[in-house]
Structures are given as structure tokens and as C-alpha cells.
Design an enzyme around this catalytic site. Sequence first.
Site, PDB file in Angstrom:
ATOM      1  N   TYR A 179      35.335  46.479  38.297  1.00  0.00           N
ATOM      2  CA  TYR A 179      35.393  47.885  37.915  1.00  0.00           C
ATOM      3  C   TYR A 179      36.717  48.448  38.431  1.00  0.00           C
ATOM      4  O   TYR A 179      37.207  48.028  39.476  1.00  0.00           O
ATOM      5  CB  TYR A 179      34.239  48.666  38.544  1.00  0.00           C
ATOM      6  N   ASP A 206      47.538  34.536  31.492  1.00  0.00           N
ATOM      7  CA  ASP A 206      46.782  35.496  30.672  1.00  0.00           C
ATOM      8  C   ASP A 206      47.653  36.684  30.285  1.00  0.00           C
ATOM      9  O   ASP A 206      47.243  37.846  30.407  1.00  0.00           O
ATOM     10  CB  ASP A 206      45.522  35.966  31.402  1.00  0.00           C
TER      11      ASP A 206
END
Length: 305
Positions: free
Chosen positions: A33, A148
Site C-alpha cells: 500500500y 521491471d
Amino acid sequence: MGHALCICSRGTVIIDNKRYLFIQKLGEGGFSYVDLVEGLHDGHFYALKRILCHEQQDREEAQREADMHRLFHHPNILRLVAYCMRERGSKHEAWLLLPFFKRGTLWNEIERLKDKGNFLTEDQILLLLLGICRGLEAIHAKGYAHRDLKPTNILLGDEGQPVLMDLGSMNQARIHVEGSRQALALQDWAAQRCTISYRAPELFSVQSHCVIDEQTDVWSLGCVLYAMMFGEGPYDMVFQKGDSVALAVQNQLSIPQSSRHSSALRQLLASMMTVDPQQRPHVPVLLSQVEALQPIPPGQDTTQI
């Protein structure tokens, strides 16, 4: 990360003996989060990334992500402000305190322009590409690869400078694969950690005896360049349609014709999107090529987008 600020506090947290006020949620992923917090000691806004750690391996991976941030002091790589591990009952949470970028990500900018029927200009693309290459060069120089790279993992600073983030998938640049078991393990890892529509061809079907190196980042960088040029990644629609990205990346990419882009930029893109990783240019070569295409001297990083 480019949300309007509102005071809707649910309390404060303390990190490194400094108190931070919760402002609002910014986003969430599978096990993490991100909250917007304000430092009560300095009045600055920060992004607090909280990673849920269910077992020891999760804690080690979170620690490794923090360690990767600490390796670099570079204007094009996101710095770590503070890090700590908190116990939540039987589980743990890793907290990474990071600078907040109110302009959001490169993808936010691409989408904003697309909504208006516009695209980044070639001059803007080249300045962004220059900063991204500099960040990657620093990562590769220390023997690592990002693994990534994508527009949502590139933040934009106040002056439009690109800043690479999300270093959780970073690992050693050169991986020597020796045997089918190691090949399958690496392939499974890539399936979990490397976004499918930006993943290099060699990571879809890892050979039993090969070397996977930092050229995977060059392929991903090509996909990012394509997104800057055309408003979407080259394999985004393939994935969204449910077609095989693994199959699509095995064929040489067809680059759409566009009067917005010079032949030199198109050639640069084509060189990055070569299926054979050994035929792709290394980042220092790309950097010199991008510098040669700059509309202004490369020392003047004044991207305005």
C-alpha cells in the site's frame, strides 16, 4: 501519485524518531500500500510504501528493496528517505519512506496527453529518454538490472526529469542458467515480477544453458520509448485482447509510420526491440546515441512537459 491533497488524517506514524501525519491513500498493489504522509518536522510530503510480509522470505525481499535504494545516489533513481520493519500481530510490515512526486508517473503524463488527443514531442521524448538511460546506466554499472522498467515505474520530477522507482524486482545483471530446473525457476520468477507486456522475449522461455543479462532492460526501455511515441506500449493491446504476448514478442516489432518522429528515433527504437538480446545496444551506447540526437546541449536537463 499526482492526487489533490486533502486533510483526512487517521493519525500519525513515527519513523526514525520523526512524526508523519497520514493524509490519504495513494494506491495499493497485491501486497503493498502507498500512503501520502506529511513530515511534521519539515512540512514536506512523502510517499509511505507499506509491504505486507507474511513470512521470512517476504521480509528479506523487502529489506533487499531498501538495500537497492541505498546503493544509489543518482538524480534519476528514487532515493530512500527511511526504512523500518513493524510487527503487526503475527505478521510484519516493511515501511519504505520515499519522496512524493506530485506530477505522478510517466504513464500519467502519457494518458493526460492522450485524453487531449496529443502526444509527447520528439524533443520531450529525447530528454526523458536521456534521463532514463542515465538511471539505467548507473544501475547496470553496479552489476544490477531493473527487470521491471515500464511507464508506471518512472516518476516525473517538478522539472519533468524522469526518476526510476520500484526497485523490488532488481537483481544481479548477469544470471548464468545451468540446467532446466534453474531455467524454469527463473522463468517463474519473471512471470511474477516482470510485467508481461514489457517483459523481454528471453524471459518467456528461458533456455536451459544461457546467460540472462541487463539487455532485458534495453527491451523494456524500447517498450517505454514506444509508449512515449504512440501513447501505449507495443504489446498492451495484445495482452488486453487475451492474445499471447509470449508469441508476439518472438517476431520483429512493426513500428507504425508517423510524421511526428524522425527516422533516427525510429531506428533507435528498432535497435532496442531486437528479439536477440545480443543484438540490442548496451545502455552506454544508447546514451551516446540519444545525446547526439538532443535538440539542446545534453548538460541542460530542462525537460518541460
